[in-house]
Motif scaffolding. Structure first.
Motif, PDB file in Angstrom:
ATOM      1  N   GLY A   1      14.166 -43.261  26.673  1.00 56.54           N
ATOM      2  CA  GLY A   1      13.733 -43.438  25.251  1.00 56.54           C
ATOM      3  C   GLY A   1      14.568 -44.423  24.562  1.00 56.54           C
ATOM      4  O   GLY A   1      14.006 -45.206  23.841  1.00 56.54           O
TER       5      GLY A   1
ATOM      6  N   THR B   1       8.969 -41.489  28.553  1.00 55.64           N
ATOM      7  CA  THR B   1       9.870 -40.350  27.995  1.00 55.64           C
ATOM      8  C   THR B   1       8.836 -39.362  27.155  1.00 55.64           C
ATOM      9  O   THR B   1       9.200 -38.318  27.037  1.00 55.64           O
ATOM     10  CB  THR B   1      10.707 -41.218  26.916  1.00 55.64           C
ATOM     11  OG1 THR B   1      11.373 -42.338  27.552  1.00 55.64           O
ATOM     12  CG2 THR B   1      11.474 -40.200  26.158  1.00 55.64           C
ATOM     13  N   VAL B   2       7.888 -39.882  26.712  1.00 55.99           N
ATOM     14  CA  VAL B   2       6.964 -38.772  25.990  1.00 55.99           C
ATOM     15  C   VAL B   2       6.484 -37.999  26.947  1.00 55.99           C
ATOM     16  O   VAL B   2       6.084 -36.844  26.636  1.00 55.99           O
ATOM     17  CB  VAL B   2       5.835 -39.746  25.378  1.00 55.99           C
ATOM     18  CG1 VAL B   2       4.594 -38.564  25.007  1.00 55.99           C
ATOM     19  CG2 VAL B   2       6.378 -40.490  24.228  1.00 55.99           C
TER      20      VAL B   2
ATOM     21  N   LYS C   1       8.591 -34.903  27.371  1.00 56.81           N
ATOM     22  CA  LYS C   1       8.351 -34.041  26.329  1.00 56.81           C
ATOM     23  C   LYS C   1       9.832 -34.443  25.348  1.00 56.81           C
ATOM     24  O   LYS C   1       9.944 -33.529  24.571  1.00 56.81           O
ATOM     25  CB  LYS C   1       8.601 -32.500  26.687  1.00 56.81           C
ATOM     26  CG  LYS C   1       7.671 -32.123  27.628  1.00 56.81           C
ATOM     27  CD  LYS C   1       6.189 -31.735  27.064  1.00 56.81           C
ATOM     28  CE  LYS C   1       5.363 -31.278  27.837  1.00 56.81           C
ATOM     29  NZ  LYS C   1       4.157 -31.388  27.788  1.00 56.81           N
ATOM     30  N   ASN C   2       9.904 -35.643  25.293  1.00 60.56           N
ATOM     31  CA  ASN C   2      11.023 -36.165  24.273  1.00 60.56           C
ATOM     32  C   ASN C   2      10.217 -36.882  23.179  1.00 60.56           C
ATOM     33  O   ASN C   2       9.539 -37.880  23.398  1.00 60.56           O
ATOM     34  CB  ASN C   2      12.043 -37.036  25.178  1.00 60.56           C
ATOM     35  CG  ASN C   2      13.002 -36.340  25.874  1.00 60.56           C
ATOM     36  OD1 ASN C   2      13.209 -35.027  25.706  1.00 60.56           O
ATOM     37  ND2 ASN C   2      13.675 -36.954  26.886  1.00 60.56           N
ATOM     38  N   ARG C   3      10.803 -36.813  22.154  1.00 58.53           N
ATOM     39  CA  ARG C   3       9.846 -37.399  20.973  1.00 58.53           C
ATOM     40  C   ARG C   3      10.479 -38.867  20.636  1.00 58.53           C
ATOM     41  O   ARG C   3       9.891 -39.620  19.952  1.00 58.53           O
ATOM     42  CB  ARG C   3      10.469 -36.517  19.722  1.00 58.53           C
ATOM     43  CG  ARG C   3       9.554 -35.109  19.570  1.00 58.53           C
ATOM     44  CD  ARG C   3       9.564 -34.448  18.509  1.00 58.53           C
ATOM     45  NE  ARG C   3       8.988 -33.363  18.203  1.00 58.53           N
ATOM     46  CZ  ARG C   3       8.834 -32.517  17.411  1.00 58.53           C
ATOM     47  NH1 ARG C   3       9.190 -32.859  16.259  1.00 58.53           N
ATOM     48  NH2 ARG C   3       7.935 -31.568  17.267  1.00 58.53           N
ATOM     49  N   ILE C   4      11.705 -38.993  21.053  1.00 58.19           N
ATOM     50  CA  ILE C   4      12.273 -40.395  20.716  1.00 58.19           C
ATOM     51  C   ILE C   4      11.320 -41.541  21.368  1.00 58.19           C
ATOM     52  O   ILE C   4      11.483 -42.587  21.086  1.00 58.19           O
ATOM     53  CB  ILE C   4      13.742 -40.444  21.376  1.00 58.19           C
ATOM     54  CG1 ILE C   4      14.465 -41.859  20.624  1.00 58.19           C
ATOM     55  CG2 ILE C   4      14.205 -40.539  22.796  1.00 58.19           C
ATOM     56  CD1 ILE C   4      15.949 -41.458  20.673  1.00 58.19           C
ATOM     57  N   GLY C   5      10.733 -40.898  22.496  1.00 57.93           N
ATOM     58  CA  GLY C   5       9.744 -41.893  23.037  1.00 57.93           C
ATOM     59  C   GLY C   5       8.652 -42.500  22.326  1.00 57.93           C
ATOM     60  O   GLY C   5       8.118 -43.635  22.624  1.00 57.93           O
ATOM     61  N   MET C   6       8.420 -41.914  21.185  1.00 60.67           N
ATOM     62  CA  MET C   6       7.378 -42.113  20.272  1.00 60.67           C
ATOM     63  C   MET C   6       7.919 -43.602  19.370  1.00 60.67           C
ATOM     64  O   MET C   6       7.065 -44.466  19.139  1.00 60.67           O
ATOM     65  CB  MET C   6       6.956 -41.135  19.106  1.00 60.67           C
ATOM     66  CG  MET C   6       6.274 -39.965  19.886  1.00 60.67           C
ATOM     67  SD  MET C   6       4.707 -40.829  20.652  1.00 60.67           S
ATOM     68  CE  MET C   6       3.800 -41.376  19.151  1.00 60.67           C
ATOM     69  N   VAL C   7       9.247 -43.374  19.180  1.00 61.14           N
ATOM     70  CA  VAL C   7       9.649 -44.429  18.366  1.00 61.14           C
ATOM     71  C   VAL C   7       9.569 -45.777  19.388  1.00 61.14           C
ATOM     72  O   VAL C   7       9.232 -46.948  18.861  1.00 61.14           O
ATOM     73  CB  VAL C   7      11.265 -44.312  18.118  1.00 61.14           C
ATOM     74  CG1 VAL C   7      11.927 -45.400  17.397  1.00 61.14           C
ATOM     75  CG2 VAL C   7      11.315 -43.072  16.967  1.00 61.14           C
TER      76      VAL C   7
END
Length: 102
Positions: free
Chosen positions: A4, A71-72, A75-81
């Motif tokens: 991410g 990354t998404v 289940k990591n949210r930083i991948g959305m960025v």
């Protein structure tokens, strides 16, 4: 380094390349308007430089997009960025920002 964070860093590098390209194009157009000589290496191969720029930036944005998706899925949210930055980078390839500098 996590995927991410790597996705975000790659997208930022892509934005840097986009910025450098648009400043170079602005300087070329500004020198044509003012009548000055252009001392750039790419002035003779400007058409191929534009194509190379688009290919490189699209590749960088797709790599960043891929790493963001991976990354998404973990289940990591930083991948959305990373996905958002990659999408903005992909769209900004086709917009000529250097025309607004003049």
């Amino acid at each position: 380094m996590k995927k991410g964070v790597l996705s975000i860093i790659i997208a930022i590098v892509g934005f840097f390349f986009t910025y450098k390209y648009h400043t170079l194009m602005y300087e070329i157009q500004n020198s044509r308007i003012t009548g000055k000589e252009v001392n750039f290496l790419f002035i003779n191969d400007l058409v191929s430089f534009r194509r190379l720029f688009k290919i490189v930036i699209i590749s960088i944005s797709l790599l960043s997009f891929y790493l963001g998706i991976m990354t998404v899925l973990k289940k990591n949210r930083i991948g959305m960025v990373g996905i958002i930055l990659a999408s903005i980078l992909f769209i900004s390839v086709f917009i000529s920002f250097w025309k607004y500098f003049i």
